[in-house]
Scaffold this motif. Structure first.
Motif, PDB file in Angstrom:
ATOM      1  N   HIS A 231       0.941   2.998  -3.833  1.00 24.97           N
ATOM      2  CA  HIS A 231       0.878   4.450  -3.643  1.00 24.97           C
ATOM      3  C   HIS A 231       1.771   5.177  -4.638  1.00 24.97           C
ATOM      4  CE1 HIS A 231       1.406   8.426  -2.084  1.00 24.97           C
ATOM      5  NE2 HIS A 231       2.619   8.172  -1.632  1.00 24.97           N
ATOM      6  N   PHE A 232       3.053   4.815  -4.689  1.00 22.77           N
ATOM      7  CA  PHE A 232       3.981   5.530  -5.562  1.00 22.77           C
ATOM      8  C   PHE A 232       3.685   5.262  -7.038  1.00 22.77           C
ATOM      9  CE2 PHE A 232       6.859   5.455  -1.750  1.00 22.77           C
ATOM     10  CZ  PHE A 232       6.879   6.829  -1.576  1.00 22.77           C
TER      11      PHE A 232
ATOM     12  N   CYS B  22       0.834  -1.213   0.000  1.00 18.37           N
ATOM     13  CA  CYS B  22       0.000   0.000   0.000  1.00 18.37           C
ATOM     14  C   CYS B  22       0.862   1.253   0.000  1.00 18.37           C
ATOM     15  CB  CYS B  22      -0.933  -0.002   1.208  1.00 18.37           C
ATOM     16  SG  CYS B  22      -2.299  -1.166   1.099  1.00 18.37           S
ATOM     17  N   ASN B  23       1.851   1.316   0.924  1.00 17.87           N
ATOM     18  CA  ASN B  23       2.678   2.518   1.064  1.00 17.87           C
ATOM     19  C   ASN B  23       3.765   2.621   0.010  1.00 17.87           C
ATOM     20  OD1 ASN B  23       1.170   3.106   3.308  1.00 17.87           O
ATOM     21  ND2 ASN B  23       2.791   2.736   4.788  1.00 17.87           N
TER      22      ASN B  23
ATOM     23  N   THR C  64      -1.336   3.453   6.109  1.00 20.30           N
ATOM     24  CA  THR C  64      -1.103   4.162   7.371  1.00 20.30           C
ATOM     25  C   THR C  64      -1.904   3.536   8.503  1.00 20.30           C
ATOM     26  OG1 THR C  64      -0.684   6.233   6.184  1.00 20.30           O
ATOM     27  CG2 THR C  64      -1.233   6.399   8.515  1.00 20.30           C
ATOM     28  N   VAL C  65      -3.162   3.192   8.226  1.00 21.91           N
ATOM     29  CA  VAL C  65      -4.008   2.568   9.258  1.00 21.91           C
ATOM     30  C   VAL C  65      -3.484   1.182   9.611  1.00 21.91           C
ATOM     31  CG1 VAL C  65      -6.324   1.700   9.764  1.00 21.91           C
ATOM     32  CG2 VAL C  65      -6.045   3.893   8.615  1.00 21.91           C
TER      33      VAL C  65
ATOM     34  N   GLN D  82      10.906   1.089   5.107  1.00 14.64           N
ATOM     35  CA  GLN D  82      11.133   1.562   3.739  1.00 14.64           C
ATOM     36  C   GLN D  82      11.836   0.498   2.906  1.00 14.64           C
ATOM     37  OE1 GLN D  82      12.118   5.693   2.691  1.00 14.64           O
ATOM     38  NE2 GLN D  82      12.523   6.013   4.862  1.00 14.64           N
ATOM     39  N   ALA D  83      12.810  -0.173   3.509  1.00 11.73           N
ATOM     40  CA  ALA D  83      13.538  -1.220   2.780  1.00 11.73           C
ATOM     41  C   ALA D  83      12.608  -2.368   2.414  1.00 11.73           C
ATOM     42  CB  ALA D  83      14.709  -1.722   3.632  1.00 11.73           C
ATOM     43  N   PHE D  84      11.781  -2.802   3.362  1.00 15.33           N
ATOM     44  CA  PHE D  84      10.824  -3.868   3.075  1.00 15.33           C
ATOM     45  C   PHE D  84       9.831  -3.423   1.995  1.00 15.33           C
ATOM     46  CE2 PHE D  84      11.945  -5.901   7.207  1.00 15.33           C
ATOM     47  CZ  PHE D  84      12.120  -7.187   6.723  1.00 15.33           C
ATOM     48  N   SER D  85       9.385  -2.171   2.063  1.00 16.95           N
ATOM     49  CA  SER D  85       8.447  -1.657   1.061  1.00 16.95           C
ATOM     50  C   SER D  85       9.054  -1.731  -0.333  1.00 16.95           C
ATOM     51  CB  SER D  85       8.054  -0.216   1.388  1.00 16.95           C
ATOM     52  OG  SER D  85       7.341  -0.140   2.603  1.00 16.95           O
TER      53      SER D  85
END
Length: 289
Positions: free
Chosen positions: A65-66, A60-61, A150-151, A165-168
Motif C-alpha cells: 500500500h505505502f 498489503c497494509n 482491511t478485509v 503496525q510494528a509487524f507491518s
C-alpha cells in the motif's frame, strides 16, 4: 478526527517534498524502519494467530500500500488527484467484502460504489491527471491492497493495533529492500545527498501520519463504531487538496472537481449508510438482525 485528518492530509504535502529527493521505495523503507523501531515494544506474537494471514495483512497494509501510493505521489506532480483516488479503498473494501466474505449490501451502498468508480473515470481525463496516467493506476492498485488488507484483517484477533503496525514494518522491510534493489538500484547516492526537507518528510510521515494519526484512529475505533467514524475521514483528502492548491500549485480543473466530487460523494454515501445501519442494529428492539 480533525487532528487525525490534518496529520494524514499534511502527509501528502510532506511526503511529496521528500519524494523530490528520495525514490519512492526508499522513502517507504525509511518510514517503515522508523515506525518499526519506535513500536518495537509492541512486537509480540499472539498465540494461535495464523502466520499466513498476518503476513498477508502486513504486506498489503504496509509495503504494498505505502510503496505504491508513494510511487504514485512521486509520479503525479500534484497532491489533489492522488489524495482523492486513494479514497476508492472504501468502495473497494465493500466490494471485496461481498466477494470474499459473502456480505450483502443494499442498493444505496451499491450506488455509492458505482458513483465513486465512475468519478475515477471522470477524474482520469483531467489534464492534470493525463500528464501522469501511471500515477492514477498505481494509486488504484495501492487502494486495492489497502482494501484487501482491511478485509483480511477481520480474521486477526488478539493483536494490539500498534503491534500490527510494528509487524507491518518489519515484515514489509525485506520486501521493500529487494524491490528497491531491483527497481531503484543503489540507494547510497540519494541518502548521501538528501537535504533536511527529505528527512523532515520522513520524520513527519513517521511521527505524525503513522504514530500519532494511526494511534488516535485506533483509540477512536476502540470507543466508537467504525461506520460512524468513516464519513469524517473525508476531511483528510480535502486537507490534502487545500494544501496542494496553496503550496504545490495544483489547479483544480472541471474534470478534477466533478470526478473528485463523485469519488468523495460516493464514499460519503457508503459511510453514512453504514452508520445508519449500525445505529439501527444497535437500537432497542432491533433484535440484532
Amino acid at each position: 478526527m480533525f487532528l487525525i485528518c490534518a496529520a494524514w492530509g499534511g502527509n501528502f504535502l510532506m511526503s511529496a517534498l521528500a519524494l523530490q529527493e528520495l525514490p519512492a521505495l526508499l522513502f517507504t523503507a525509511l518510514r517503515l524502519a522508523s515506525v518499526g523501531l519506535l513500536l518495537l515494544p509492541w512486537l509480540r506474537w499472539p498465540k494461535g494467530l495464523p502466520v499466513w494471514r498476518l503476513v498477508a495483512v502486513c504486506l498489503c497494509n504496509g509495503a504494498l500500500h505505502f510503496g505504491l501510493s508513494f510511487w504514485a505521489l512521486r509520479l503525479a506532480g500534484n497532491l489533489s488527484s492522488p489524495a482523492i483516488v486513494m479514497q476508492t479503498y472504501v468502495p473497494l473494501t465493500v466490494l471485496l467484502s461481498i466477494l470474499m466474505l459473502g456480505e450483502r449490501v443494499g442498493w444505496r451502498t451499491s450506488l455509492g460504489m458505482l458513483v465513486s468508480f465512475a468519478g475515477v473515470l471522470v477524474l482520469g481525463f483531467d489534464p492534470l491527471v493525463l500528464q501522469a496516467p501511471a500515477s492514477l493506476i498505481l494509486m488504484l492498485v495501492s487502494a486495492f491492497f489497502l482494501a484487501l488488507g482491511t478485509v483480511l484483517m477481520r480474521g486477526l484477533t488478539g493483536l494490539h493495533p500498534l503491534g500490527l503496525q510494528a509487524f507491518s514494518a518489519w515484515i514489509g522491510l525485506p520486501f521493500l529492500l529487494l524491490a528497491g534493489l531491483l527497481i531503484e538500484g543503489d540507494w547510497r547516492a540519494p541518502l548521501e545527498t538528501a537535504s533536511w526537507k527529505a528527512w523532515a518528510g520522513v520524520l513527519y510521515s513517521t511521527l505524525a501520519a503513522s504514530v500519532l494519526g494511526h494511534s488516535l484512529f485506533f483509540w477512536l475505533v476502540q470507543r466508537h463504531p467504525v461506520s460512524q467514524i468513516t464519513p469524517y475521514l473525508l476531511l483528510a483528502p480535502l486537507v490534502a487538496v487545500a494544501l496542494g492548491v496553496m503550496f504545490w500549485g495544483d489547479v483544480l480543473g472541471p474534470r478534477l472537481l466533478v470526478g473528485g466530487g463523485m469519488v468523495l460523494g460516493g464514499v460519503l454515501a457508503i459511510g453514512l449508510r453504514a452508520a445508519k445501519r449500525g445505529r439501527r442494529l444497535e437500537s432497542p428492539g432491533s433484535g440484532g438482525s
